[in-house]
Design a protein around this motif. Structure first.
Motif, short mmCIF file in Angstrom:
data_model
loop_
_atom_site.label_atom_id
_atom_site.label_comp_id
_atom_site.label_asym_id
_atom_site.label_seq_id
_atom_site.Cartn_x
_atom_site.Cartn_y
_atom_site.Cartn_z
N PRO A 50 0.81 -1.23 0.00
CA PRO A 50 0.00 0.00 0.00
C PRO A 50 0.85 1.28 0.00
O PRO A 50 0.51 2.24 -0.69
N ALA A 51 1.96 1.29 0.76
CA ALA A 51 2.79 2.51 0.82
C ALA A 51 3.40 2.80 -0.54
O ALA A 51 3.36 3.94 -1.03
N ASP A 64 8.77 -4.73 -7.55
CA ASP A 64 8.47 -5.63 -6.42
C ASP A 64 9.02 -7.01 -6.72
O ASP A 64 9.03 -7.45 -7.86
N ARG A 65 9.47 -7.66 -5.66
CA ARG A 65 10.03 -9.01 -5.84
C ARG A 65 8.94 -10.03 -6.14
O ARG A 65 9.21 -11.11 -6.67
N ARG A 94 -0.37 -11.18 -4.77
CA ARG A 94 0.50 -12.00 -3.92
C ARG A 94 -0.06 -12.01 -2.48
O ARG A 94 -0.81 -11.13 -2.08
N LYS A 103 0.06 -11.63 1.53
CA LYS A 103 0.78 -10.83 2.52
C LYS A 103 0.15 -11.14 3.88
O LYS A 103 -1.06 -10.93 4.06
N GLY A 131 -3.99 -8.97 9.16
CA GLY A 131 -5.32 -9.13 9.73
C GLY A 131 -6.41 -8.64 8.79
O GLY A 131 -7.60 -8.86 9.02
N TYR A 173 -7.73 -5.80 8.16
CA TYR A 173 -8.67 -4.80 8.69
C TYR A 173 -8.17 -3.41 8.31
O TYR A 173 -7.03 -3.05 8.61
N ARG A 212 -5.70 -9.00 1.47
CA ARG A 212 -4.54 -8.22 1.05
C ARG A 212 -4.14 -8.51 -0.41
O ARG A 212 -3.66 -7.62 -1.11
N VAL A 252 15.07 -6.26 -5.50
CA VAL A 252 16.12 -5.24 -5.38
C VAL A 252 17.14 -5.77 -4.36
O VAL A 252 16.79 -6.09 -3.23
N ASP A 277 9.69 -1.05 0.84
CA ASP A 277 9.84 -2.51 0.76
C ASP A 277 9.65 -3.19 2.11
O ASP A 277 10.25 -4.24 2.37
N ASP A 279 6.04 0.54 6.27
CA ASP A 279 6.77 -0.29 7.25
C ASP A 279 8.28 -0.15 7.10
O ASP A 279 9.01 -0.40 8.06
N GLY A 311 -1.57 -0.33 10.57
CA GLY A 311 -0.44 -0.29 9.63
C GLY A 311 -0.80 0.20 8.24
O GLY A 311 -0.05 0.98 7.64
N ILE A 312 -1.95 -0.22 7.72
CA ILE A 312 -2.32 0.17 6.35
C ILE A 312 -2.66 1.66 6.31
O ILE A 312 -2.27 2.37 5.39
C1 LIG Z 1 0.44 -10.56 10.84
C2 LIG Z 1 0.15 -9.10 10.54
C3 LIG Z 1 -1.13 -8.62 10.69
C4 LIG Z 1 -1.41 -7.29 10.39
N1 LIG Z 1 -2.71 -6.86 10.47
C5 LIG Z 1 -3.01 -5.60 10.08
C6 LIG Z 1 -4.37 -5.17 10.02
O1 LIG Z 1 -5.32 -5.92 10.27
N2 LIG Z 1 -4.61 -3.88 9.64
C7 LIG Z 1 -3.59 -3.03 9.32
O2 LIG Z 1 -3.87 -1.86 9.00
N3 LIG Z 1 -2.31 -3.42 9.35
C8 LIG Z 1 -1.99 -4.68 9.70
N4 LIG Z 1 -0.69 -5.10 9.67
C9 LIG Z 1 0.37 -4.15 9.26
C10 LIG Z 1 0.35 -3.97 7.73
O3 LIG Z 1 0.36 -5.23 7.10
C11 LIG Z 1 1.57 -3.17 7.29
O4 LIG Z 1 1.74 -2.04 8.11
C12 LIG Z 1 1.42 -2.72 5.83
O5 LIG Z 1 1.38 -3.85 4.98
C13 LIG Z 1 2.58 -1.81 5.43
O6 LIG Z 1 2.54 -1.57 4.05
P1 LIG Z 1 3.88 -1.34 3.23
O7 LIG Z 1 3.46 -1.01 1.85
O8 LIG Z 1 4.76 -0.42 3.97
O9 LIG Z 1 4.65 -2.75 3.26
P2 LIG Z 1 4.22 -4.17 2.69
O10 LIG Z 1 2.76 -4.27 2.60
O11 LIG Z 1 4.97 -5.16 3.50
O12 LIG Z 1 4.79 -4.18 1.20
C14 LIG Z 1 6.17 -4.26 0.95
C15 LIG Z 1 6.39 -4.79 -0.46
O13 LIG Z 1 7.79 -4.74 -0.75
C16 LIG Z 1 8.17 -5.89 -1.46
N5 LIG Z 1 9.60 -6.12 -1.22
C17 LIG Z 1 10.20 -6.41 -0.04
N6 LIG Z 1 11.54 -6.51 -0.22
C18 LIG Z 1 11.78 -6.28 -1.54
C19 LIG Z 1 12.96 -6.26 -2.33
N7 LIG Z 1 14.18 -6.50 -1.80
N8 LIG Z 1 12.85 -6.00 -3.65
C20 LIG Z 1 11.63 -5.75 -4.19
N9 LIG Z 1 10.47 -5.78 -3.49
C21 LIG Z 1 10.55 -6.03 -2.19
C22 LIG Z 1 7.27 -7.00 -0.89
O14 LIG Z 1 7.12 -8.06 -1.82
C23 LIG Z 1 5.97 -6.24 -0.65
O15 LIG Z 1 5.09 -6.33 -1.75
C24 LIG Z 1 -0.38 -6.42 9.97
C25 LIG Z 1 0.92 -6.90 9.83
C26 LIG Z 1 1.19 -8.23 10.11
C27 LIG Z 1 2.59 -8.76 9.90
#
Ligand SMILES: Cc1cc2nc3c(=O)[nH]c(=O)nc-3n(C[C@H](O)[C@H](O)[C@H](O)COP(=O)(O)OP(=O)(O)OC[C@H]3O[C@@H](n4cnc5c(N)ncnc54)[C@H](O)[C@@H]3O)c2cc1C
Length: 373
Positions: free
Chosen positions: A12-13, A32-33, A38, A40, A43, A45, A97, A121, A152, A277, A289-290
């Motif tokens: 999402p970020a 993205d890898r 895919r 993830k 929860g 929510y 997700r 990456v 990432d 994250d 987190g989302i």
């Molecule tokens: C078990 C669990 C339950 C959760 N429940 C909730 C919930 O109910 N509600 C909520 O709001 N939040 C929840 N969260 C938190 C939420 O999932 C994260 O805060 C949110 O996904 C952050 O988004 P992001 O885009 O920063 O990272 P991510 O969603 O983790 O996306 C990162 C992306 O980067 C890619 N990536 C990683 N490394 C590399 C690389 N080296 N090269 C290329 N691509 C790469 C991955 O494939 C991924 O697609 C939960 C987290 C966990 C672990």
């Protein structure tokens, strides 16, 4: 120069940041890898703050149609106390997700971002001409841009160049899967608090749902390494959830993640911004987190736009981003740490829940406070 902006990570970020910058006319490449859709671990929510951020992004309609709207949350304690708290404003959402992240990435592509999937990456290089190294067709290729955005996630490769991650204090480990034949009728978003651990359940209706339990490492060590046993032991201490999962059939393999909890990083370096994250995490208990990822994307896109317009993406020029993050997220970080602290004290958590059960308006207020980044 391969792009104005390279965004690493299409969660999402990353997708929301890429979408915002592509709309402003920048040449954006998002890498993205994974290949989308895919899986993830989550929860699933989205609090009303996350839904409001999707609306501001102009993509809420399609995503709401793919999910299940919620007017509040169901919270249960280990002593049998239950609370249903309505949201003070707006609505929440349950959405798988795999669906949410794919829809956001498609929107970024529609806005003009180049999408590179299934491409890891391996490293990021800060500087006046920042770059990333990717593995492609057995070779390492270097891609350059005016700005690299690290989105990432938890174990960010880009973030490793911006500074060390604050270690997670008292982090939890999670285990979850999708189930069918759950003993619950209507759609519902659940939080089950137990004696030292908890679980979230995204109950989509018709007995289908995603259940994730979170506990300290010591809990999993005590029950042994078998995921089936660990999950059953976690549910056994959560009476309302134990009733829901009794006789249910697991549809997907268990997925585990950890340690999770409050951890922050410096979010800027020369030519580098971190978002979502990658820049910092909180305990998933409060389901924020989302929302933080989407709100973070708004801040990141503003700062990136200003830096690209004035042709200076140095760490000094990006410094305002750290301030904006501290101002916007400071209260959320503090509240999450307080709730994490309470969550580790079962008697206090039970007492709080009983009070909330008697005072639904207080429960609604608390839910509202946890929904606004
Ligand atoms: C078990 C669990 C339950 C959760 N429940 C909730 C919930 O109910 N509600 C909520 O709001 N939040 C929840 N969260 C938190 C939420 O999932 C994260 O805060 C949110 O996904 C952050 O988004 P992001 O885009 O920063 O990272 P991510 O969603 O983790 O996306 C990162 C992306 O980067 C890619 N990536 C990683 N490394 C590399 C690389 N080296 N090269 C290329 N691509 C790469 C991955 O494939 C991924 O697609 C939960 C987290 C966990 C672990």
């Amino acid at each position: 120069m391969d792009a104005d902006v390279i965004v690493v990570g299409a969660g999402p970020a990353g997708s929301a940041t890429a979408l915002r910058l592509a709309r402003r006319g920048y040449r954006v490449t998002i890498i993205d890898r994974a290949r989308f859709p895919r899986v993830k671990p989550c929860g699933e929510y989205l609090n009303p703050g996350a839904v409001a951020a999707l609306k501001r992004l102009g993509v809420a309609e399609e995503i709401v149609a793919a999910g299940t709207a919620l007017s509040g949350m169901f919270v249960a304690g280990s002593d049998g106390t239950t609370v249903w708290a309505a949201f003070p404003a707006g609505f929440g959402l349950l959405v798988p997700r795999a669906r949410l992240d794919h829809l956001l990435l498609l929107q970024a592509a529609r806005a003009g971002a180049d999408v590179i999937e299934a491409c890891r990456v391996a490293a990021a290089f800060p500087g006046a001409r920042p770059a990333v190294a990717v593995r492609h067709a057995g070779r390492t290729v270097r891609l350059t841009a005016r700005l690299v955005i690290g989105a990432d996630g938890l174990r960010s490769v880009v973030a490793r160049r911006a500074g060390p991650l604050m270690p997670v204090a008292n982090g939890c480990y999670t285990i979850g899967a999708y189930f069918e034949r759950l003993n619950v009728t209507g759609p519902r978003g659940d939080l089950h608090l137990g004696p030292g651990w908890y679980a979230g359940a995204a109950l989509y209706g018709h007995g289908i749902g995603n259940v994730v339990a979170a506990a300290p490492r010591a809990f999993f060590q005590r029950v042994g390494g078998d995921p089936e046993r660990a999950f059953a032991a976690a549910c056994a201490g959560l009476p309302a959830l134990a009733r829901i999962v009794r006789g249910a059939r697991r549809l997907t393999p268990f997925v585990s993640v950890g340690p999770l909890g409050y951890a922050r990083r410096r979010a800027t370096d020369d030519g580098i911004l971190l978002v979502g994250d990658a820049a910092g995490t909180i305990d998933p208990m409060t389901g924020q987190g989302i929302a933080l990822a989407l709100r973070g994307a708004e801040l990141a896109a503003e700062v990136a736009d200003a830096a690209l317009r004035c042709g200076d993406a140095s760490a000094r020029a990006l410094r305002g981003y750290e301030r904006a993050r501290a101002q916007t997220f400071g209260d959320v970080w503090r509240a999450s740490r307080i709730l994490q602290w309470i969550g580790r004290r079962p008697r206090l958590a039970t007492h709080l829940l009983r009070r909330l059960a008697l005072k639904p308006r207080l429960a609604t207020w608390l839910l509202g406070a946890l929904s606004e980044p």
